[in-house]
Structure formats: C-alpha cells, structure tokens
Write a protein that holds these residues in place. Structure first.
Motif, mmCIF file in Angstrom:
data_model
loop_
_atom_site.group_PDB
_atom_site.id
_atom_site.type_symbol
_atom_site.label_atom_id
_atom_site.label_comp_id
_atom_site.label_asym_id
_atom_site.label_seq_id
_atom_site.Cartn_x
_atom_site.Cartn_y
_atom_site.Cartn_z
ATOM 1 N N TRP A 1 111.940 8.519 5.461
ATOM 2 C CA TRP A 1 112.009 9.000 6.842
ATOM 3 C C TRP A 1 111.042 8.196 7.714
ATOM 4 C CZ3 TRP A 1 111.896 14.979 8.014
ATOM 5 C CH2 TRP A 1 112.335 15.206 9.321
ATOM 6 N N ALA A 2 109.842 7.965 7.216
ATOM 7 C CA ALA A 2 108.871 7.178 7.978
ATOM 8 C C ALA A 2 109.381 5.749 8.193
ATOM 9 C CB ALA A 2 107.525 7.173 7.259
ATOM 10 N N LEU A 3 109.954 5.151 7.161
ATOM 11 C CA LEU A 3 110.520 3.805 7.293
ATOM 12 C C LEU A 3 111.635 3.806 8.339
ATOM 13 C CD1 LEU A 3 110.794 2.824 3.506
ATOM 14 C CD2 LEU A 3 109.094 1.971 5.141
ATOM 15 N N SER A 4 112.472 4.841 8.306
ATOM 16 C CA SER A 4 113.567 4.952 9.268
ATOM 17 C C SER A 4 113.039 5.041 10.693
ATOM 18 C CB SER A 4 114.434 6.178 8.955
ATOM 19 O OG SER A 4 115.043 6.059 7.700
ATOM 20 N N VAL A 5 112.020 5.859 10.900
ATOM 21 C CA VAL A 5 111.433 5.999 12.240
ATOM 22 C C VAL A 5 110.833 4.662 12.689
ATOM 23 C CG1 VAL A 5 109.554 7.093 13.538
ATOM 24 C CG2 VAL A 5 111.081 8.494 12.123
ATOM 25 N N ALA A 6 110.121 3.994 11.789
ATOM 26 C CA ALA A 6 109.522 2.701 12.142
ATOM 27 C C ALA A 6 110.586 1.662 12.482
ATOM 28 C CB ALA A 6 108.635 2.202 11.001
ATOM 29 N N ALA A 7 111.764 1.793 11.861
ATOM 30 C CA ALA A 7 112.858 0.860 12.123
ATOM 31 C C ALA A 7 113.794 1.335 13.238
ATOM 32 C CB ALA A 7 113.671 0.641 10.841
ATOM 33 N N ARG B 1 120.281 22.379 2.148
ATOM 34 C CA ARG B 1 119.700 21.090 2.530
ATOM 35 C C ARG B 1 118.594 21.276 3.565
ATOM 36 N NH1 ARG B 1 122.577 16.871 3.528
ATOM 37 N NH2 ARG B 1 121.301 15.895 5.092
ATOM 38 N N PHE B 2 118.644 22.358 4.340
ATOM 39 C CA PHE B 2 117.620 22.591 5.347
ATOM 40 C C PHE B 2 116.289 22.975 4.701
ATOM 41 C CE2 PHE B 2 121.648 23.330 7.560
ATOM 42 C CZ PHE B 2 121.544 22.334 8.517
ATOM 43 N N THR B 3 116.347 23.727 3.604
ATOM 44 C CA THR B 3 115.129 24.055 2.861
ATOM 45 C C THR B 3 114.500 22.779 2.314
ATOM 46 O OG1 THR B 3 116.006 26.220 2.271
ATOM 47 C CG2 THR B 3 114.190 25.393 0.929
ATOM 48 N N PHE B 4 115.341 21.913 1.760
ATOM 49 C CA PHE B 4 114.852 20.631 1.242
ATOM 50 C C PHE B 4 114.301 19.777 2.379
ATOM 51 C CE2 PHE B 4 115.900 16.189 -0.203
ATOM 52 C CZ PHE B 4 114.816 16.081 -1.053
ATOM 53 N N GLN B 5 115.010 19.724 3.499
ATOM 54 C CA GLN B 5 114.535 18.920 4.626
ATOM 55 C C GLN B 5 113.194 19.432 5.134
ATOM 56 O OE1 GLN B 5 117.361 17.618 7.434
ATOM 57 N NE2 GLN B 5 115.836 16.586 8.690
ATOM 58 N N LYS B 6 112.995 20.742 5.118
ATOM 59 C CA LYS B 6 111.711 21.289 5.545
ATOM 60 C C LYS B 6 110.597 20.796 4.618
ATOM 61 C CE LYS B 6 109.251 25.509 6.715
ATOM 62 N NZ LYS B 6 109.302 26.972 6.783
ATOM 63 N N SER C 1 111.730 14.710 14.029
ATOM 64 C CA SER C 1 112.310 15.990 14.410
ATOM 65 C C SER C 1 113.612 16.189 13.658
ATOM 66 C CB SER C 1 112.547 16.055 15.924
ATOM 67 O OG SER C 1 113.493 15.081 16.302
ATOM 68 N N TRP C 2 113.970 17.433 13.495
ATOM 69 C CA TRP C 2 115.224 17.761 12.824
ATOM 70 C C TRP C 2 115.698 19.101 13.328
ATOM 71 C CZ3 TRP C 2 115.192 21.765 8.990
ATOM 72 C CH2 TRP C 2 113.917 22.249 8.675
ATOM 73 N N ASP C 3 116.991 19.293 13.264
ATOM 74 C CA ASP C 3 117.593 20.519 13.754
ATOM 75 C C ASP C 3 117.933 21.439 12.593
ATOM 76 O OD1 ASP C 3 117.581 19.774 16.465
ATOM 77 O OD2 ASP C 3 119.369 18.550 16.155
ATOM 78 N N CYS C 4 117.450 22.644 12.690
ATOM 79 C CA CYS C 4 117.762 23.671 11.711
ATOM 80 C C CYS C 4 118.568 24.741 12.443
ATOM 81 C CB CYS C 4 116.478 24.265 11.136
ATOM 82 S SG CYS C 4 116.751 25.551 9.916
ATOM 83 N N PRO C 5 119.711 25.149 11.880
ATOM 84 C CA PRO C 5 120.480 26.208 12.541
ATOM 85 C C PRO C 5 119.617 27.444 12.789
ATOM 86 C CG PRO C 5 121.722 25.272 10.719
ATOM 87 C CD PRO C 5 120.331 24.703 10.645
ATOM 88 N N GLN C 6 119.748 28.034 13.949
ATOM 89 C CA GLN C 6 118.940 29.181 14.360
ATOM 90 C C GLN C 6 118.925 30.283 13.300
ATOM 91 O OE1 GLN C 6 117.013 29.273 17.129
ATOM 92 N NE2 GLN C 6 116.176 31.195 16.404
ATOM 93 N N GLU C 7 120.082 30.549 12.695
ATOM 94 C CA GLU C 7 120.167 31.642 11.719
ATOM 95 C C GLU C 7 119.379 31.354 10.443
ATOM 96 O OE1 GLU C 7 123.914 29.098 11.245
ATOM 97 O OE2 GLU C 7 122.818 29.969 12.908
ATOM 98 N N LEU C 8 119.012 30.104 10.213
ATOM 99 C CA LEU C 8 118.252 29.754 9.015
ATOM 100 C C LEU C 8 116.754 29.605 9.282
ATOM 101 C CD1 LEU C 8 120.567 27.150 7.275
ATOM 102 C CD2 LEU C 8 120.178 29.525 6.628
ATOM 103 N N GLU C 9 116.369 29.456 10.545
ATOM 104 C CA GLU C 9 114.974 29.195 10.881
ATOM 105 C C GLU C 9 114.014 30.222 10.291
ATOM 106 O OE1 GLU C 9 113.681 28.244 14.824
ATOM 107 O OE2 GLU C 9 115.212 26.686 14.978
ATOM 108 N N ASP C 10 114.361 31.490 10.373
ATOM 109 C CA ASP C 10 113.471 32.529 9.856
ATOM 110 C C ASP C 10 113.512 32.630 8.340
ATOM 111 O OD1 ASP C 10 112.727 33.187 12.450
ATOM 112 O OD2 ASP C 10 114.372 34.616 12.664
#
Length: 184
Positions: A103-109, A127-132, A173-182
C-alpha cells in the motif's frame, strides 16, 4: 501512466548493484528465485506483467530478511486458493505486513491499491476486516519507520512519480460500508 518498464528500471537501479536483485516479468505465477549457477542475480518474478503484482512481490522482498532472500520463495510454503477458514486466517496474518508495504509503495507511485484476500475458491472472509488490519499496520510503519530498503524504494518511487514525500497518514484512505463500520 504506470509502465512496468519504469518500475523495473526504478527497482533495478536501486537494488541490482547493492543486492544483486532484479525485478523480472513472469508469464505465470509469481516467485522469488535466488541467484544460482543458472542465473547470477536474484529474481523477484511478478505475474503477467501486472503493475500491482510487481508491487506485491516487491513488498514480500522488502519484508524478507537477508537469510530468507537466499531461499526460493523466501523458504515459505504457499497454501493456494481454496483455503479453509483456518488456512485463510493464517494467510491473512502473514500478509498484513507485506500488503501494508505494498500500500505504501502504491501511494508513493500514485497507483491505486486494493487488499487481496486471494481465496476466490475457498472460505470467504470479510475483506474489510483484513483491510482494517492492513491499514493499522500502515499506521505503525508510518510511525515507527520502514526498513532501509523500503525507505529507499519509497523515496525513489515518490521522486519518479512526483508524489508527496514523506508519506503521511492522510494519503491512506479506504471506504468501509457504513453497516460494517461498527462491526469491524
């Protein structure tokens, strides 16, 4: 424009003379191949010429220590797609740090990043749990610092693609569906 030839040149410029390592476009599955009698340099082989695959394989190389870089695929056994729930949990545990670096490499590029749970034919996980977890690892790395090789490549990518340096939390930054945020 993200050309694989640029990424190969950036990587090779940074690491061929110092680590005898090149980024190599493969035809099929990615693999790390240490130098041998058949090839005098170490090879970070990425799949099908995909830029994202190259960044992912580079991230694994950046995580691997000196001893592991002397072993094919860093001495790890890969459990292929089709993992059960326990195997997938183990896979995700060992993928957190490499994917945070990717992810850091991607942002730098200036390249879009997506986490990969890499288990299309197996037990599905959130996948959202993993992304967190990957995001939290990014924050740790931003706070504590990257290893020297990672820092070197991040700076080179940032300079080539003219992206902000040093990397800041706000760039991730990443988007997590509202229903999963909590839940996560």
């Amino acid at each position: 424009m993200h050309r694989i030839s640029d990424l190969k040149n950036i990587f090779d410029t940074q690491f061929l003379s110092t680590h005898n390592t090149r980024l190599v476009k493969g035809d099929d599955e990615p693999i790390y191949i240490p130098a041998s009698d058949e090839c005098t340099f170490h090879q970070v082989v990425f799949a099908h010429g995909f830029y994202a695959s190259a960044l992912h394989e580079i991230a694994h190389w950046l995580v691997a220590g000196e001893a592991r870089r002397l072993l094919e695929d860093y001495g790890y056994w890969y459990c292929p797609d089709g993992r059960d729930k326990a195997q997938q949990a183990e896979f995700e545990s060992v993928e957190v740090k490499p994917q945070a670096i990717e992810w850091a490499l991607s942002v730098a590029a200036g390249f879009d990043f997506n986490v990969s749970v890499d288990n299309l034919n197996g037990e599905q996980t959130c996948r959202f749990t993993f992304q967190k977890r990957v995001y939290q690892q990014v924050l740790v790395l931003l706070d504590s610092g990257f290893n020297n090789r990672t820092e070197q490549l991040l700076k080179a990518l940032s300079a080539f693609y003219n992206t902000p340096w040093p990397l800041q939390k706000e760039q991730f930054s990443w988007d997590c569906p509202q229903e999963l945020e909590d839940v996560i």
